[in-house]
Design a protein around this motif. Structure first.
Motif, PDB file in Angstrom:
ATOM      1  N   ALA A  31       0.818  -1.214   0.000  1.00  0.00           N
ATOM      2  CA  ALA A  31       0.000   0.000   0.000  1.00  0.00           C
ATOM      3  C   ALA A  31       0.849   1.260   0.000  1.00  0.00           C
ATOM      4  O   ALA A  31       0.350   2.347  -0.305  1.00  0.00           O
ATOM      5  CB  ALA A  31      -0.929   0.001   1.212  1.00  0.00           C
ATOM      6  N   GLY A  32       2.136   1.146   0.352  1.00  0.00           N
ATOM      7  CA  GLY A  32       3.010   2.309   0.419  1.00  0.00           C
ATOM      8  C   GLY A  32       2.645   3.257   1.544  1.00  0.00           C
ATOM      9  O   GLY A  32       2.609   4.480   1.365  1.00  0.00           O
ATOM     10  N   ARG A  33       2.407   2.702   2.748  1.00  0.00           N
ATOM     11  CA  ARG A  33       2.010   3.551   3.879  1.00  0.00           C
ATOM     12  C   ARG A  33       2.445   2.925   5.199  1.00  0.00           C
ATOM     13  O   ARG A  33       2.686   1.722   5.295  1.00  0.00           O
ATOM     14  CB  ARG A  33       0.491   3.743   3.890  1.00  0.00           C
ATOM     15  N   ASP A  34       2.515   3.775   6.228  1.00  0.00           N
ATOM     16  CA  ASP A  34       2.754   3.287   7.576  1.00  0.00           C
ATOM     17  C   ASP A  34       1.539   2.495   8.053  1.00  0.00           C
ATOM     18  O   ASP A  34       0.424   2.684   7.550  1.00  0.00           O
ATOM     19  CB  ASP A  34       3.006   4.451   8.532  1.00  0.00           C
ATOM     20  N   THR A  35       1.756   1.641   9.053  1.00  0.00           N
ATOM     21  CA  THR A  35       0.672   0.815   9.573  1.00  0.00           C
ATOM     22  C   THR A  35       0.517   1.028  11.075  1.00  0.00           C
ATOM     23  O   THR A  35       1.402   1.564  11.744  1.00  0.00           O
ATOM     24  CB  THR A  35       0.947  -0.680   9.325  1.00  0.00           C
ATOM     25  N   VAL A  36      -0.602   0.563  11.591  1.00  0.00           N
ATOM     26  CA  VAL A  36      -0.833   0.568  13.036  1.00  0.00           C
ATOM     27  C   VAL A  36      -0.088  -0.618  13.629  1.00  0.00           C
ATOM     28  O   VAL A  36      -0.279  -1.757  13.197  1.00  0.00           O
ATOM     29  CB  VAL A  36      -2.337   0.483  13.355  1.00  0.00           C
ATOM     30  N   ARG A  37       0.783  -0.370  14.604  1.00  0.00           N
ATOM     31  CA  ARG A  37       1.615  -1.407  15.181  1.00  0.00           C
ATOM     32  C   ARG A  37       0.919  -2.139  16.310  1.00  0.00           C
ATOM     33  O   ARG A  37       0.100  -1.555  17.023  1.00  0.00           O
ATOM     34  CB  ARG A  37       2.919  -0.806  15.749  1.00  0.00           C
ATOM     35  N   PRO A  38       1.280  -3.400  16.548  1.00  0.00           N
ATOM     36  CA  PRO A  38       0.838  -4.068  17.777  1.00  0.00           C
ATOM     37  C   PRO A  38       1.421  -3.346  18.996  1.00  0.00           C
ATOM     38  O   PRO A  38       2.493  -2.750  18.920  1.00  0.00           O
ATOM     39  CB  PRO A  38       1.431  -5.482  17.647  1.00  0.00           C
ATOM     40  N   ASP A  39       0.709  -3.410  20.106  1.00  0.00           N
ATOM     41  CA  ASP A  39       1.176  -2.759  21.327  1.00  0.00           C
ATOM     42  C   ASP A  39       2.176  -3.671  22.015  1.00  0.00           C
ATOM     43  O   ASP A  39       1.855  -4.384  22.972  1.00  0.00           O
ATOM     44  CB  ASP A  39      -0.012  -2.462  22.251  1.00  0.00           C
ATOM     45  N   VAL A  40       3.411  -3.662  21.505  1.00  0.00           N
ATOM     46  CA  VAL A  40       4.477  -4.523  22.015  1.00  0.00           C
ATOM     47  C   VAL A  40       5.668  -3.643  22.392  1.00  0.00           C
ATOM     48  O   VAL A  40       6.288  -3.040  21.504  1.00  0.00           O
ATOM     49  CB  VAL A  40       4.908  -5.561  20.961  1.00  0.00           C
ATOM     50  N   PRO A  41       6.006  -3.552  23.661  1.00  0.00           N
ATOM     51  CA  PRO A  41       7.143  -2.719  24.072  1.00  0.00           C
ATOM     52  C   PRO A  41       8.436  -3.138  23.367  1.00  0.00           C
ATOM     53  O   PRO A  41       8.760  -4.320  23.298  1.00  0.00           O
ATOM     54  CB  PRO A  41       7.234  -2.977  25.583  1.00  0.00           C
ATOM     55  N   GLY A  42       9.134  -2.166  22.809  1.00  0.00           N
ATOM     56  CA  GLY A  42      10.408  -2.434  22.158  1.00  0.00           C
ATOM     57  C   GLY A  42      10.322  -2.841  20.710  1.00  0.00           C
ATOM     58  O   GLY A  42      11.353  -2.959  20.033  1.00  0.00           O
ATOM     59  N   LEU A  43       9.106  -3.064  20.197  1.00  0.00           N
ATOM     60  CA  LEU A  43       8.964  -3.545  18.821  1.00  0.00           C
ATOM     61  C   LEU A  43       9.517  -2.551  17.807  1.00  0.00           C
ATOM     62  O   LEU A  43      10.145  -2.942  16.813  1.00  0.00           O
ATOM     63  CB  LEU A  43       7.495  -3.852  18.516  1.00  0.00           C
ATOM     64  N   ASP A  44       9.296  -1.279  18.052  1.00  0.00           N
ATOM     65  CA  ASP A  44       9.773  -0.267  17.109  1.00  0.00           C
ATOM     66  C   ASP A  44      11.288  -0.344  16.949  1.00  0.00           C
ATOM     67  O   ASP A  44      11.816  -0.245  15.840  1.00  0.00           O
ATOM     68  CB  ASP A  44       9.369   1.125  17.593  1.00  0.00           C
ATOM     69  N   ASP A  45      11.992  -0.569  18.037  1.00  0.00           N
ATOM     70  CA  ASP A  45      13.455  -0.614  17.993  1.00  0.00           C
ATOM     71  C   ASP A  45      13.971  -1.841  17.248  1.00  0.00           C
ATOM     72  O   ASP A  45      14.892  -1.731  16.426  1.00  0.00           O
ATOM     73  CB  ASP A  45      14.027  -0.599  19.409  1.00  0.00           C
ATOM     74  N   VAL A  46      13.407  -3.007  17.520  1.00  0.00           N
ATOM     75  CA  VAL A  46      13.955  -4.235  16.928  1.00  0.00           C
ATOM     76  C   VAL A  46      13.566  -4.406  15.469  1.00  0.00           C
ATOM     77  O   VAL A  46      14.153  -5.230  14.757  1.00  0.00           O
ATOM     78  CB  VAL A  46      13.563  -5.501  17.729  1.00  0.00           C
ATOM     79  N   THR A  47      12.599  -3.632  14.997  1.00  0.00           N
ATOM     80  CA  THR A  47      12.200  -3.724  13.581  1.00  0.00           C
ATOM     81  C   THR A  47      12.653  -2.516  12.766  1.00  0.00           C
ATOM     82  O   THR A  47      12.315  -2.401  11.588  1.00  0.00           O
ATOM     83  CB  THR A  47      10.672  -3.860  13.450  1.00  0.00           C
TER      84      THR A  47
END
Length: 223
Positions: A31-47
């Motif tokens: 889709a070429g867009r940001d998505t709603v992330r799961p509420d998982v602490p630290g997920l943003d950093d490891v991905t």
């Protein structure tokens, strides 16, 4: 839109696995867009590292267009490759750890998957500009084997042909003491994985000016 680089991906078809991957990484390259992330602490950093590529399996690594070639010619060549390439298949997909990053990888005989990738690498090579000195230096920091160095010089990337291992990346490189935690966390969010895993289409993607990759066109394998 103009693109800095191109690549050939396997992108999961629309469905639970594609939705999981887009949400997990935070970028939907279809889709070429940001998505709603799961509420998982630290997920943003490891991905953070794999996010810009989207949820995918690389078949032909990113490349700049060679001088004298153009996007329309690349699309036509992709279509011709797809028309003659036989789909690939393995027993399924399973989560694994590759060099301290988590990924989904084929289970069982992977010959057919590797064949599809090798076909894309070889058949589209005339569209690939040679890597520049900075890219070669960066690749060589990984302490390449003699064979990997030869592949880098021939195909512009050291992990193709017999050095290729298909995978769909879930994280960046993890500290050793966090691998088990993130393995369990990913398993709790994964949908049922395909068994068998069938690769019956490939996708041409482009790197946007912001560094993120997005789908240009899908191609069904009809060989």
């Amino acid at each position: 839109m103009s693109y800095a680089r191109f690549a050939v991906y396997y992108l999961p078809p629309d469905g639970a696995l594609a939705e999981f991957g887009a949400a997990w990484l935070g970028w939907d390259c279809v889709a070429g867009r940001d998505t709603v992330r799961p509420d998982v602490p630290g997920l943003d950093d490891v991905t953070m590292t794999p996010r810009k590529y989207g949820f995918h399996g690389t078949l032909k690594p990113p490349f700049r267009l060679a001088e004298g070639t153009h996007v329309e010619g690349l699309k036509l060549a992709m279509s011709q490759v797809a028309q003659t390439c036989v789909p690939g298949q393995s027993d399924g997909l399973a989560m694994t750890c590759l060099g301290r990053f988590l990924a989904l990888a084929p289970v069982g005989d992977t010959f057919d998957i590797a064949r599809v990738a090798a076909t894309c690498v070889e058949a589209l090579d005339t569209f690939r500009a040679p890597p520049d000195a900075a890219e070669l230096e960066r690749r060589r920091k990984a302490r390449l084997s003699e064979r990997q160095e030869a592949l880098l010089q021939r195909w512009g990337y050291p992990y193709v042909m017999e050095e290729f291992r298909f995978h769909l990346t879930l994280t960046g490189r993890l500290p050793v003491d966090q691998i088990d935690h993130w393995s369990e966390t990913a398993r709790t969010h994964l949908p049922p994985l395909p068994a068998p895993f069938v690769m019956d289409e490939v996708a041409l993607v482009g790197e946007r000016q912001d560094g993120r990759f997005e789908l240009i066109q899908r191609y069904a394998l009809a060989g």
